[in-house]
Write a protein that holds these residues in place. Structure first.
Motif, PDB file in Angstrom:
ATOM      1  N   PHE A 106       0.834  -1.193   0.000  1.00 30.90           N
ATOM      2  CA  PHE A 106       0.000   0.000   0.000  1.00 30.90           C
ATOM      3  C   PHE A 106       0.878   1.256   0.000  1.00 30.90           C
ATOM      4  CE2 PHE A 106      -2.372   3.306   2.303  1.00 30.90           C
ATOM      5  CZ  PHE A 106      -3.407   3.451   1.395  1.00 30.90           C
ATOM      6  N   TYR A 107       1.950   1.219   0.781  1.00 29.54           N
ATOM      7  CA  TYR A 107       2.865   2.365   0.834  1.00 29.54           C
ATOM      8  C   TYR A 107       3.481   2.614  -0.549  1.00 29.54           C
ATOM      9  CZ  TYR A 107       6.745   5.307   2.343  1.00 29.54           C
ATOM     10  OH  TYR A 107       7.633   6.331   2.479  1.00 29.54           O
ATOM     11  N   PHE A 108       3.941   1.530  -1.218  1.00 28.26           N
ATOM     12  CA  PHE A 108       4.516   1.692  -2.561  1.00 28.26           C
ATOM     13  C   PHE A 108       3.488   2.254  -3.529  1.00 28.26           C
ATOM     14  CE2 PHE A 108       7.748  -1.980  -1.980  1.00 28.26           C
ATOM     15  CZ  PHE A 108       8.578  -1.115  -1.315  1.00 28.26           C
ATOM     16  N   SER A 109       2.224   1.846  -3.349  1.00 27.11           N
ATOM     17  CA  SER A 109       1.204   2.245  -4.314  1.00 27.11           C
ATOM     18  C   SER A 109       0.885   3.733  -4.228  1.00 27.11           C
ATOM     19  CB  SER A 109      -0.066   1.424  -4.110  1.00 27.11           C
ATOM     20  OG  SER A 109      -0.742   1.865  -2.959  1.00 27.11           O
ATOM     21  N   LEU A 110       1.403   4.395  -3.207  1.00 32.26           N
ATOM     22  CA  LEU A 110       1.140   5.838  -3.092  1.00 32.26           C
ATOM     23  C   LEU A 110       2.151   6.657  -3.876  1.00 32.26           C
ATOM     24  CD1 LEU A 110       0.358   5.991   0.720  1.00 32.26           C
ATOM     25  CD2 LEU A 110      -1.241   5.867  -1.163  1.00 32.26           C
ATOM     26  N   PHE A 111       3.114   5.962  -4.520  1.00 32.70           N
ATOM     27  CA  PHE A 111       4.160   6.676  -5.250  1.00 32.70           C
ATOM     28  C   PHE A 111       4.111   6.346  -6.731  1.00 32.70           C
ATOM     29  CE2 PHE A 111       5.604   6.606  -0.965  1.00 32.70           C
ATOM     30  CZ  PHE A 111       6.299   7.780  -0.788  1.00 32.70           C
ATOM     31  N   ASP A 112       4.611   7.266  -7.538  1.00 35.06           N
ATOM     32  CA  ASP A 112       4.804   6.969  -8.948  1.00 35.06           C
ATOM     33  C   ASP A 112       6.189   6.325  -9.041  1.00 35.06           C
ATOM     34  OD1 ASP A 112       4.658   6.773 -11.608  1.00 35.06           O
ATOM     35  OD2 ASP A 112       4.931   8.895 -12.044  1.00 35.06           O
ATOM     36  N   VAL A 125       2.266  10.352  -5.096  1.00 34.01           N
ATOM     37  CA  VAL A 125       1.076  10.725  -5.864  1.00 34.01           C
ATOM     38  C   VAL A 125      -0.213  10.457  -5.101  1.00 34.01           C
ATOM     39  CG1 VAL A 125       2.093  10.451  -8.139  1.00 34.01           C
ATOM     40  CG2 VAL A 125       1.051   8.485  -7.021  1.00 34.01           C
ATOM     41  N   GLY A 126      -0.095  10.002  -3.870  1.00 36.65           N
ATOM     42  CA  GLY A 126      -1.300   9.733  -3.088  1.00 36.65           C
ATOM     43  C   GLY A 126      -2.105   8.595  -3.689  1.00 36.65           C
ATOM     44  N   LEU A 127      -3.396   8.795  -3.796  1.00 35.30           N
ATOM     45  CA  LEU A 127      -4.264   7.711  -4.256  1.00 35.30           C
ATOM     46  C   LEU A 127      -4.501   7.755  -5.767  1.00 35.30           C
ATOM     47  CD1 LEU A 127      -6.808   7.782  -1.310  1.00 35.30           C
ATOM     48  CD2 LEU A 127      -4.974   6.151  -1.684  1.00 35.30           C
ATOM     49  N   ALA A 128      -3.626   8.494  -6.488  1.00 35.95           N
ATOM     50  CA  ALA A 128      -3.856   8.670  -7.930  1.00 35.95           C
ATOM     51  C   ALA A 128      -3.912   7.350  -8.683  1.00 35.95           C
ATOM     52  CB  ALA A 128      -2.772   9.557  -8.518  1.00 35.95           C
ATOM     53  N   HIS A 129      -3.052   6.378  -8.296  1.00 34.32           N
ATOM     54  CA  HIS A 129      -3.071   5.090  -8.995  1.00 34.32           C
ATOM     55  C   HIS A 129      -4.432   4.423  -8.883  1.00 34.32           C
ATOM     56  CE1 HIS A 129       1.004   4.891 -10.200  1.00 34.32           C
ATOM     57  NE2 HIS A 129       1.505   4.933  -8.979  1.00 34.32           N
ATOM     58  N   TYR A 130      -4.994   4.483  -7.670  1.00 32.65           N
ATOM     59  CA  TYR A 130      -6.302   3.854  -7.462  1.00 32.65           C
ATOM     60  C   TYR A 130      -7.347   4.536  -8.323  1.00 32.65           C
ATOM     61  CZ  TYR A 130      -4.044   1.569  -3.608  1.00 32.65           C
ATOM     62  OH  TYR A 130      -3.182   0.812  -2.877  1.00 32.65           O
ATOM     63  N   LYS A 131      -7.272   5.860  -8.344  1.00 33.77           N
ATOM     64  CA  LYS A 131      -8.249   6.625  -9.132  1.00 33.77           C
ATOM     65  C   LYS A 131      -8.123   6.232 -10.604  1.00 33.77           C
ATOM     66  CE  LYS A 131      -9.321  11.302 -10.188  1.00 33.77           C
ATOM     67  NZ  LYS A 131      -8.275  12.067 -10.861  1.00 33.77           N
ATOM     68  N   ASN A 132      -6.880   6.170 -11.103  1.00 38.92           N
ATOM     69  CA  ASN A 132      -6.668   5.819 -12.509  1.00 38.92           C
ATOM     70  C   ASN A 132      -7.193   4.431 -12.820  1.00 38.92           C
ATOM     71  OD1 ASN A 132      -5.451   8.202 -12.963  1.00 38.92           O
ATOM     72  ND2 ASN A 132      -3.357   7.412 -12.818  1.00 38.92           N
ATOM     73  N   TYR A 133      -6.787   3.461 -11.982  1.00 40.84           N
ATOM     74  CA  TYR A 133      -7.159   2.087 -12.307  1.00 40.84           C
ATOM     75  C   TYR A 133      -8.652   1.863 -12.158  1.00 40.84           C
ATOM     76  CZ  TYR A 133      -2.432   0.595 -13.029  1.00 40.84           C
ATOM     77  OH  TYR A 133      -1.180   0.445 -13.552  1.00 40.84           O
ATOM     78  N   LEU A 134      -9.255   2.475 -11.124  1.00 39.12           N
ATOM     79  CA  LEU A 134     -10.682   2.230 -10.922  1.00 39.12           C
ATOM     80  C   LEU A 134     -11.527   2.871 -12.006  1.00 39.12           C
ATOM     81  CD1 LEU A 134     -10.876   2.441  -7.051  1.00 39.12           C
ATOM     82  CD2 LEU A 134     -10.934   0.408  -8.492  1.00 39.12           C
ATOM     83  N   GLY A 174       1.566  -1.372 -10.072  1.00 36.20           N
ATOM     84  CA  GLY A 174       1.440  -2.790  -9.780  1.00 36.20           C
ATOM     85  C   GLY A 174       1.079  -3.029  -8.325  1.00 36.20           C
ATOM     86  N   SER A 175       1.673  -2.233  -7.424  1.00 36.34           N
ATOM     87  CA  SER A 175       1.355  -2.379  -6.006  1.00 36.34           C
ATOM     88  C   SER A 175      -0.102  -2.017  -5.752  1.00 36.34           C
ATOM     89  CB  SER A 175       2.243  -1.472  -5.158  1.00 36.34           C
ATOM     90  OG  SER A 175       3.575  -1.791  -5.360  1.00 36.34           O
ATOM     91  N   ALA A 176      -0.566  -0.975  -6.436  1.00 35.83           N
ATOM     92  CA  ALA A 176      -1.969  -0.593  -6.278  1.00 35.83           C
ATOM     93  C   ALA A 176      -2.874  -1.758  -6.686  1.00 35.83           C
ATOM     94  CB  ALA A 176      -2.282   0.641  -7.112  1.00 35.83           C
ATOM     95  N   LEU A 177      -2.517  -2.425  -7.793  1.00 33.94           N
ATOM     96  CA  LEU A 177      -3.327  -3.565  -8.235  1.00 33.94           C
ATOM     97  C   LEU A 177      -3.258  -4.706  -7.226  1.00 33.94           C
ATOM     98  CD1 LEU A 177      -2.496  -3.548 -12.025  1.00 33.94           C
ATOM     99  CD2 LEU A 177      -4.697  -3.105 -10.984  1.00 33.94           C
ATOM    100  N   ALA A 178      -2.058  -4.908  -6.642  1.00 33.11           N
ATOM    101  CA  ALA A 178      -1.924  -5.964  -5.639  1.00 33.11           C
ATOM    102  C   ALA A 178      -2.823  -5.676  -4.443  1.00 33.11           C
ATOM    103  CB  ALA A 178      -0.471  -6.082  -5.202  1.00 33.11           C
ATOM    104  N   VAL A 179      -2.876  -4.412  -4.055  1.00 34.04           N
ATOM    105  CA  VAL A 179      -3.737  -4.049  -2.930  1.00 34.04           C
ATOM    106  C   VAL A 179      -5.203  -4.274  -3.298  1.00 34.04           C
ATOM    107  CG1 VAL A 179      -4.498  -2.148  -1.464  1.00 34.04           C
ATOM    108  CG2 VAL A 179      -2.077  -2.448  -1.937  1.00 34.04           C
ATOM    109  N   ILE A 180      -5.554  -3.955  -4.553  1.00 32.00           N
ATOM    110  CA  ILE A 180      -6.937  -4.182  -4.997  1.00 32.00           C
ATOM    111  C   ILE A 180      -7.271  -5.677  -4.928  1.00 32.00           C
ATOM    112  CG2 ILE A 180      -8.509  -4.055  -6.979  1.00 32.00           C
ATOM    113  CD1 ILE A 180      -7.167  -1.407  -7.710  1.00 32.00           C
TER     114      ILE A 180
END
Lengths: 431, 435
Positions: free
Chosen positions: A35-41, A186-195, A400-406
């Motif tokens: 989750f921590y990694f997923s907050l970064f670009d 980038v905060g939660l930007a990855h989640y926003k993009n992927y969702l 990828g980390s964001a997807l793993a968290v999902i």
């Protein structure tokens, strides 16, 4: 008396503390880390983003790989240029020199600057800790601005054909721009993009279709097989052993095997399916979306039904035969015995088997990766395959980390549903 | 923050250990570096590790032998990597990300240098090239350019690969060899079934890197482009649409096998050497393979021609491999000697003779020994094919761009979206990843 109880309780907590910590470390910590990694670009193939940066810094190695060469090439150009171009180039050179001095104004940076320069001149590679120096935001932004101005001017001059070594100059300026490292939080930007990305939803949909269909077929078949091999008949041991073969073959190997069996030219299974009319022609299995999904589910059912049967067989053997004897004396039919005795007593075994298989099927990777690679046209791409592609082929660790968290969240939801609605007694404190 | 980096490198090192099975090597290396301190440099034997995909031919072995004979103080160990280019890429990235010095020299697919250079995985070679006075103008400039990024040379071209049309000389008469894609479709229809064939044409249409190569060839033949010289995304053009439509038309026609969307190189070349098709699009190795009596049923029956042309002439995807030095290598000087040897005239001659690989030094095409081993190097069709080669987009995040192309072209062939939609999607998605 009361005090004694209290201290006993404390002692108990101290005794379980290590195992609690172990559970935290093993189960929860990797998720938190992801989750921590997923907050970064966080991209491995981009030097400015290949680590987690919370503040501005400068990659001195990269800077010194480009800056001196850029300056000397600029000087050569200036010697040959005339009029307007010469003026432009001179002003560029001055600006660059100015920011260079600005950077070196900091004593610590200046010291490192010299060291790295020397290291590079000896064909050595400076260490990671050494080459990255933090600089203040203002200097960083000034540097970025100057570099982008330089790039722009050089690009225009180059396109007008006014430069002798145009490509080299623009290339070096490009290299320089990779030296400034900006915070990549980038905060939660990855989640926003992927969702909001249709590809993720398609992958989730594929995963769900695969999981629901294959697990329900496996449950029915597995139960039937378990009932069969629970009966006493001649050669039962042999049947029990052979039925486990599909499950014992490594997934990647069996996927490869099925790939040949499904082959549109020479596959035997494809031929039989076409002959009995399940598919229109042999090539349909791996070249159409529906065909590929069917092929993948079929292989998975073949492979994991024995596992399901094994789990259910273990449950069946805990049911005492006296219950059936009593029921048959009372005149219950076989079907009544099955519904009234077998199913209720098998409930917790079924739930355990379902939970295991659902979670397993949801994370499916190797079977599909080898069999179809997620194709054709992404029709069998599951969430794990998508995460693998993003993380390892594109080396986009943040995404990828964001997807793993999902994936983790989905798995958590599935487990909760099972435990909450279906199996309250499955993981309860009471015996 | 530092802890996080350490964790990730530890994790990567672990994965690496699992995939590459590298145990035991490290201790050897440590010994050599320790020795370095006591022994005199000139007398000491340096060991370097050279990594590349599986080599089915004897070329690598011969090059190493010749190199070790010439440089007795350098010992080269060959490390085999996965042969699938995507898997090989992922293995290198994992290894280099952990800053491993386990390998010194490695072969790179032409599409990687920009990414590897940007990530700082490979050593810029300019200083070495200057020091040794290597004449870069002797190289094929297209191949050389693939190793150039941001004005620096990061890898030396080792051999060049390009898409070519192979045909059955015993079925297709010389004057019927198709010159355009429309002629190809007509000829494939005409000769399908003749001489024991089952299909008319074979290509690579699975959702993977080879699909990108095939697509680029159609797009370029009709004058389209994906990304222009200034890194602008120009994929949404009438030319690209026309090219891709022709590709979809061929891939969905009855001349190709009905499961063409599962075909990669091995599937297509197997069908061809089994004598199942009069035409195939493949890389140059197809010639040597088709003439190998142990595997092929069509020995001495194969001709080579440039790929058919579209409105703007013939275009072939530029492939091939480069050689680069690991930026974390501990023996950079020795590594450079090996790179210089292997990509220089001597090394390239060996790989042309033993491996059938097309040299990036054009003068070697006139070498007698090379021509004796590869008579088709002299064929006009081959030379024209090499000259018509176009590179794939040169961008540092190539894997992402490639994946976008793969998915959309694959969807267009499967009929899920129209070619116009595919092109519009590509434009939008590539723009998003390039900013």
């Amino acid at each position: 008396m009361k005090n004694e109880k209290k201290s006993e309780r404390r002692l108990a907590y101290i005794l379980v503390a290590p195992s609690l910590l172990l559970i935290l470390a093993v189960a929860i910590w990797p998720v938190i880390q992801s989750f921590y990694f997923s907050l970064f670009d966080y991209r491995l193939n981009n030097p400015a983003k290949s680590a987690l940066h919370l503040d501005y810094s400068l990659n001195l190695e990269r800077y010194l790989e480009s800056y001196p060469f850029l300056m000397s090439t600029l000087k050569q150009e200036m010697a040959q240029a005339t009029g307007d171009e010469k003026e432009q180039l001179t002003s560029l050179q001055q600006k660059l020199q100015q920011v260079d001095e600005e950077i070196r104004a900091d004593e610590e940076v200046a010291k490192r600057y010299e060291q790295i320069d020397e290291i590079l001149n000896n064909f050595e590679v400076p260490s990671e800790e050494m080459k990255i120096v933090s600089i203040d935001e203002q200097a960083a932004q000034h540097l970025t601005k100057t570099i982008s101005e330089t790039k722009q001017t050089l690009k225009t001059l180059n396109e007008n054909g006014q430069l002798k070594q145009g490509d080299k100059l623009t290339g070096l300026a490009n290299g320089l721009s990779g030296a400034v490292i900006e915070p990549n939080f980038v905060g939660l930007a990855h989640y926003k993009n992927y969702l909001s990305d249709a590809r993720l939803w398609k992958a989730l949909w594929n995963t769900t279709v695969f999981t629901v269909i294959s697990v329900s077929i496996e449950l029915v078949l597995g139960l039937a097989i378990a009932l069969l091999i629970n009966k006493a008949f001649f050669g039962r041991g042999l049947v029990r052993a052979t039925i486990l073969i599909p499950w014992a073959i490594p997934t990647a190997v069996s996927a490869l095997m099925w790939k040949f069996l499904y082959d549109g030219q020479n596959g035997i299974v494809a031929k039989y399916f076409a002959d009995i009319g399940i598919i229109n022609n042999m090539s349909e299995l791996l070249t159409t979306g529906a065909g590929a999904m069917f092929a993948v589910i079929f292989s998975d059912v073949w492979k994991t039904t024995p596992y399901m049967a094994l789990l259910l067989l273990a449950g069946l053997q805990t049911i005492p035969s006296s219950l059936y004897e009593a029921a048959s004396i009372d005149g219950a039919t076989k079907w009544q015995q099955f519904v009234k005795i077998t199913l209720p007593l098998l409930k917790s075994s079924i739930l355990v088997a379902l939970l295991f298989r659902t979670l397993d099927a949801f994370r499916v990777f190797d079977l599909i990766f080898v069999l179809t690679g997620g194709g054709p046209a992404n029709s069998t791409e599951t969430i794990s395959i998508l995460a693998y592609k993003v993380m390892f082929s594109q080396t986009n660790f943040g995404g990828g980390s964001a997807l793993a968290v999902i994936v983790f969240i989905c798995v958590a939801i599935i487990s909760t549903i099972y435990i909450k609605f279906l199996g309250a007694d499955l993981i309860s404190d009471r015996k | 923050m530092k802890k996080a980096t350490k964790f990730s490198s530890a994790l990567l090192a672990l994965t690496l250990g699992l995939t590459a099975c590298s145990g035991g090597q490290d201790t050897d290396k440590k010994e050599t570096t320790d020795k370095k301190d006591d022994a005199k440099k000139s007398e000491e034997v340096v060991k370097i590790v050279y990594a590349r995909g599986k080599d089915a031919t004897k070329a690598t072995e011969e090059i190493v032998k010749a190199f070790e004979a010439k440089y007795p103080n350098i010992d080269v160990e060959f490390r085999e990597m996965p042969s699938d280019t995507g898997a090989q890429h992922d293995a290198y990235v994992t290894m280099l990300n952990a800053k491993s010095s386990e390998i010194d020299v490695m072969d790179l697919d032409v599409i990687w240098p920009a990414e590897f250079a940007q990530a700082g995985y490979v050593l810029p070679l300019d200083r070495f090239i200057e020091k040794d006075g290597i004449d870069l103008s002797a190289y094929n400039q297209g191949a050389l350019a693939a190793g150039n990024f941001d004005g620096k040379q990061w890898a030396m071209p080792k051999f060049i690969d390009t898409g070519l049309l192979f045909y059955r000389k015993d079925i297709v008469p010389e004057d019927k060899v198709p010159k355009t894609w429309d002629e190809l479709l007509a000829a494939a229809r005409e000769f399908k079934g003749k001489g024991g064939t089952q299909f008319g044409y074979l290509m690579q249409a699975k959702q993977y890197e080879g699909l990108v190569c095939n697509a680029i060839e159609f797009i370029a033949a009709y004058g389209g482009k994906i990304v222009d010289e200034n890194n602008n995304v120009v994929v949404n053009s009438p030319e690209t649409i026309k090219g891709l439509k022709k590709m979809v038309e061929i891939a969905t026609s009855d001349v190709v096998p009905s499961n063409i969307t599962t075909f990669t190189e091995p599937e297509s070349h197997t069908a061809f050497i089994e004598g199942q098709s009069p035409f195939i699009r493949n890389w140059p190795y197809q010639y040597a393979l088709a003439n190998d009596p142990e595997q092929s049923k069509i020995v001495d029956k194969v001709g080579v021609a440039p790929l058919p042309a579209g409105d703007k002439g013939s275009a072939a995807a530029l492939g091939g491999w480069m050689t680069a030095i690991n930026a974390y290598s501990k023996n950079k000087e020795a590594a450079w000697e090996f790179v210089k040897f292997m990509t220089g005239p001597e090394g390239q001659k060996i790989s042309a003779i033993y491996g059938g690989l097309a040299p990036t030094l054009p003068e070697l095409f006139k070498d007698e020994e090379v021509l004796k081993a590869n008579p088709f190097f002299a064929e006009q069709g081959f030379v024209d094919g090499l000259n018509a080669a176009v590179p794939r987009p040169v961008v540092p995040n190539y894997p992402e761009v490639s994946e976008i192309i793969q998915i959309n072209v694959s969807k267009a062939i499967a009929g899920q979206i129209t070619v116009e939609e595919a092109v519009a999607n590509m434009e939008k998605e590539i723009k998003a990843v390039m900013q």
